[in-house]
Design a protein around this motif. Structure first.
Motif, mmCIF file in Angstrom:
data_model
loop_
_atom_site.group_PDB
_atom_site.id
_atom_site.type_symbol
_atom_site.label_atom_id
_atom_site.label_comp_id
_atom_site.label_asym_id
_atom_site.label_seq_id
_atom_site.Cartn_x
_atom_site.Cartn_y
_atom_site.Cartn_z
ATOM 1 N N GLU A 198 -69.467 39.066 16.434
ATOM 2 C CA GLU A 198 -69.283 40.618 15.773
ATOM 3 C C GLU A 198 -70.888 41.218 15.086
ATOM 4 N N LYS A 199 -70.800 42.019 15.272
ATOM 5 C CA LYS A 199 -72.275 43.229 14.959
ATOM 6 C C LYS A 199 -71.666 43.626 13.466
ATOM 7 N N LEU A 200 -71.958 43.807 12.615
ATOM 8 C CA LEU A 200 -71.089 44.722 11.393
ATOM 9 C C LEU A 200 -70.771 46.432 11.820
ATOM 10 N N PRO A 201 -70.053 46.471 11.840
ATOM 11 C CA PRO A 201 -70.254 47.970 11.949
ATOM 12 C C PRO A 201 -70.392 48.922 10.746
ATOM 13 N N GLU A 202 -70.980 50.058 11.473
ATOM 14 C CA GLU A 202 -72.261 50.461 10.764
ATOM 15 C C GLU A 202 -71.435 51.460 9.331
ATOM 16 N N GLY A 203 -71.687 50.922 7.854
ATOM 17 C CA GLY A 203 -70.719 51.688 6.974
ATOM 18 C C GLY A 203 -69.550 50.691 6.418
ATOM 19 N N HIS A 204 -69.644 49.497 6.998
ATOM 20 C CA HIS A 204 -68.223 48.970 6.859
ATOM 21 C C HIS A 204 -68.777 48.246 5.568
ATOM 22 N N PRO A 205 -67.066 47.793 4.982
ATOM 23 C CA PRO A 205 -67.835 47.626 3.141
ATOM 24 C C PRO A 205 -68.195 46.224 2.639
ATOM 25 N N VAL A 206 -68.988 45.753 2.224
ATOM 26 C CA VAL A 206 -68.986 44.195 2.272
ATOM 27 C C VAL A 206 -69.266 43.803 0.517
ATOM 28 N N PRO A 207 -68.327 43.514 0.100
ATOM 29 C CA PRO A 207 -68.284 43.243 -1.524
ATOM 30 C C PRO A 207 -69.434 42.770 -1.886
ATOM 31 N N THR A 208 -69.601 42.646 -3.345
ATOM 32 C CA THR A 208 -71.172 41.800 -3.995
ATOM 33 C C THR A 208 -71.023 41.360 -4.274
ATOM 34 N N ILE A 209 -72.027 40.187 -4.284
ATOM 35 C CA ILE A 209 -72.034 38.532 -4.751
ATOM 36 C C ILE A 209 -72.077 38.486 -6.940
ATOM 37 N N ALA A 210 -71.358 38.627 -7.391
ATOM 38 C CA ALA A 210 -71.211 38.452 -9.400
ATOM 39 C C ALA A 210 -72.835 37.700 -9.198
ATOM 40 N N GLU A 211 -73.179 38.282 -10.024
ATOM 41 C CA GLU A 211 -74.355 37.470 -11.093
ATOM 42 C C GLU A 211 -74.855 37.240 -12.102
ATOM 43 N N THR A 212 -75.366 35.823 -12.233
ATOM 44 C CA THR A 212 -74.950 35.486 -14.749
ATOM 45 C C THR A 212 -76.379 35.592 -14.435
ATOM 46 N N GLU A 213 -75.927 35.964 -16.118
ATOM 47 C CA GLU A 213 -77.334 36.323 -16.225
ATOM 48 C C GLU A 213 -77.952 35.292 -17.248
ATOM 49 N N PRO A 214 -79.309 35.007 -16.644
ATOM 50 C CA PRO A 214 -79.449 33.833 -17.200
ATOM 51 C C PRO A 214 -79.392 33.435 -19.425
ATOM 52 N N ASP A 215 -79.077 32.431 -19.434
ATOM 53 C CA ASP A 215 -79.446 32.118 -21.332
ATOM 54 C C ASP A 215 -80.475 31.735 -21.285
ATOM 55 N N GLU A 216 -80.079 31.744 -22.771
ATOM 56 C CA GLU A 216 -81.052 30.690 -22.964
ATOM 57 C C GLU A 216 -81.924 29.629 -23.303
ATOM 58 N N VAL A 217 -81.346 28.675 -22.258
ATOM 59 C CA VAL A 217 -81.734 27.517 -21.344
ATOM 60 C C VAL A 217 -82.411 27.373 -20.510
ATOM 61 N N THR A 218 -81.495 28.253 -19.628
ATOM 62 C CA THR A 218 -82.500 29.099 -18.662
ATOM 63 C C THR A 218 -84.017 30.200 -18.745
ATOM 64 N N GLU A 219 -83.689 30.778 -19.584
ATOM 65 C CA GLU A 219 -85.117 31.303 -19.809
ATOM 66 C C GLU A 219 -85.814 30.759 -20.227
ATOM 67 N N GLU A 220 -85.622 29.315 -21.387
ATOM 68 C CA GLU A 220 -86.350 28.637 -21.541
ATOM 69 C C GLU A 220 -87.467 27.934 -20.398
ATOM 70 N N VAL A 221 -86.227 27.574 -19.753
ATOM 71 C CA VAL A 221 -86.830 26.582 -18.025
ATOM 72 C C VAL A 221 -88.065 27.991 -17.231
ATOM 73 N N ILE A 222 -87.438 29.342 -17.147
ATOM 74 C CA ILE A 222 -88.196 30.284 -16.848
ATOM 75 C C ILE A 222 -89.871 30.220 -16.945
ATOM 76 N N GLU A 223 -90.072 30.282 -18.366
ATOM 77 C CA GLU A 223 -91.111 30.875 -19.563
ATOM 78 C C GLU A 223 -91.614 29.264 -18.795
ATOM 79 N N MET A 224 -91.108 28.181 -19.297
ATOM 80 C CA MET A 224 -92.021 26.895 -19.104
ATOM 81 C C MET A 224 -91.978 27.342 -17.176
#
Length: 521
Positions: free
Chosen positions: A197-223
């Protein structure tokens, strides 16, 4: 000049082990991050666990920045969790591949015995088996338990063209998912006819939770920005889960909020909305943060509790125990020769738009945007837009396979290669797929709202402002007629083309030549 270390959080929180004190060690790859599927003696005896970050592996392809962030951050978090659970942990970073680091470790510690689990990817497997052959009395390989199916049981049948649908039915019987004795729940094995099925116009779609990077992930991003700054994609706004606890939260969120409507809209595409009701769980399944059995258990439980409709749950479980398991067995059956598969003998380079996202084709732009920004798109953009366009533009399927491997966060060779060279491009000549997956713009228009935002006109079949998918499709049918006429499911398309007037055929050919000559590669 050697690169500086970005391991401060590892060094601060994991005590350096005295390697001479250990007799048994277990090497854990970046996609094996779950001790529940390792032998019980590891959990009971707590041997030395070895983790290696390999810059050479990270540079083997210009992997998406978010892919590398995810893999390294999740491995670091897992190593920290293991250390907190009482395991001695040796976490090592090297500019080389894994094997020289392991051989160095074994040569300097003569009493150390090493266990590794069969890698899911061919090259890592060959490297580790070479280490095993060099130290054969001290290295043990154990089978990979992150999957549900034993490849040895199915390899020969799949190599002979055994289709996924029949493999899936056998897996249903073996696992018992959605079964009433020997019969499938609801009386049908497959409810795909309810899932288009094609999604009807205006049909609500729930958002996916986001995880804020912690200090370990931030160090990986910097690297990553220092070591891999020229790689594909963007590192900004990294929001993936990187621990098992976080991944289980994402699983529960999907089951509770999106599984029920996953089925009807699993093939839909919507301008500016890229997740829709898809689980986005493959990234966590593919490195072990969550396991296929627990994912299917939760989905079936939702159906039994009346919280998700049958066609959605069946379609989702089929993706896990059907398709995911099937392509893994296909990979085991077909490697390594299948890497060179190119049934249509296409040799064009990948269009430049796959790297930049810049194109007048709105469907391509929309499907490339989430890949460039997040390393993600669901299966229909991958199959029916990005792969379809690659085939229609006569692109070397091995070029597309390489791009998929580096561009998607959830991509490993065992899953990408069958999907690209087997399924979407028909490069293996029909071992996996029963027909080439090409289509005109009509399919994209049917399943999305992309066409009404495009500069090209979906209603026009040829000419400068016509949708290129329209004439490229018929051009492909004509030029590859031998493949289509040999295929019972698709030979009618050649007959349809042959019924066109000479004027129509000429317009198809001329429009295709003009477009293909203008594609920047």
């Amino acid at each position: 000049m050697s690169k500086r270390s970005f391991l401060s959080h590892i060094d601060e929180r994991i005590p350096k082990p005295n390697l001479t004190e250990h007799v048994n060690a277990v090497f854990i790859l970046h996609d094996q991050l779950n001790l529940d599927v390792w032998p019980s003696w590891i959990r009971e005896e707590k041997p030395l666990l070895i983790f290696i970050e390999s810059a050479a592996k990270g540079n083997a392809l210009p992997y998406h920045k978010k892919k590398l962030i995810y893999l390294l951050s999740s491995m670091r978090h897992f190593a920290l969790e293991c250390a907190e659970a009482g395991f001695p942990v040796h976490y090592h970073s090297t500019q080389n591949h894994y094997d020289p680091a392991l051989e160095d470790l074994l040569s300097k510690n003569g009493d150390l015995n090493l266990t590794f689990m069969t890698p899911s990817e061919w090259d890592s497997r060959e490297r580790l088996r070479k280490v095993g052959s060099d130290y054969n009395d001290r290295v043990e390989e154990i089978s990979n338990n992150f999957f549900l199916a034993d490849p040895e049981e199915y390899k020969d049948r799949i190599k002979d063209g055994w289709l996924m649908e029949y493999f899936y039915r056998e897996m249903r019987r073996k696992t018992g998912y959605l079964m009433n004795g020997e019969k499938p729940e609801g009386g049908e094995w497959n409810y795909d006819d309810q899932n288009r099925e094609k999604l009807p116009e205006g049909h609500p779609v729930p958002t996916i939770a986001e995880t804020e990077p912690d200090e370990v992930t931030e160090e990986v991003i910097e690297m990553l920005e220092e070591w891999f700054s020229d790689h594909f994609g963007k590192s900004e706004e990294f929001r993936d889960a990187v621990t098992r606890r976080q991944a289980l939260y994402r699983l529960n969120e999907f089951i509770d909020e999106r599984l029920d409507e996953f089925g009807p809209y699993e093939d839909a595409m919507v301008q500016g909305k890229y997740d829709l009701f898809h689980s986005h769980l493959s990234v966590y399944l593919n490195n072990g943060l969550i396991l296929p059995k627990e994912v299917c258990d939760r989905a079936e439980e939702a159906y039994q509790n009346g919280n998700a409709r049958l066609n959605s749950v069946e379609g989702f479980i089929r993706q896990i125990i059907g398709w995911r398991e099937y392509v893994r067995v296909y990979y085991e059956a077909m490697m390594p020769d299948v890497r060179d598969a190119n049934h249509f003998n296409f040799n064009n380079k990948l269009p430049e738009m796959y790297w930049s996202g810049q194109t007048k084709l709105n469907c391509m732009s929309e499907c490339l945007k989430p890949v460039i920004e997040q390393g993600y798109s669901h299966h229909i953009p991958r199959l029916m837009v990005l792969s379809n366009f690659s085939n229609l533009t006569e692109t070397d399927p091995r070029e597309l396979n390489r791009w998929f491997h580096l561009a998607y966060v959830d991509a490993y060779e065992w899953v990408v290669l069958p999907n690209v060279l087997g399924m979407s491009t028909f490069a293996d000549g029909g071992v996996l797929a029963s027909k080439p997956y090409v289509s005109s713009g009509n399919y994209i228009n049917k399943m999305s709202d992309y066409c009404k935002h495009c500069e090209y006109k979906i209603s026009k079949k040829t000419g400068e402002d016509a949708c290129p998918f329209n004439y490229l499709y018929w051009n492909f049918i004509d030029k590859q007629r031998e493949t289509f006429t040999q295929n019972g499911r698709a030979n009618f398309m050649v007959n349809m083309f042959d019924k066109k007037s000479d004027e129509e055929k000429k317009a198809v050919s001329e429009s295709s030549v003009d477009f293909l000559e203008d594609v920047s590669r």
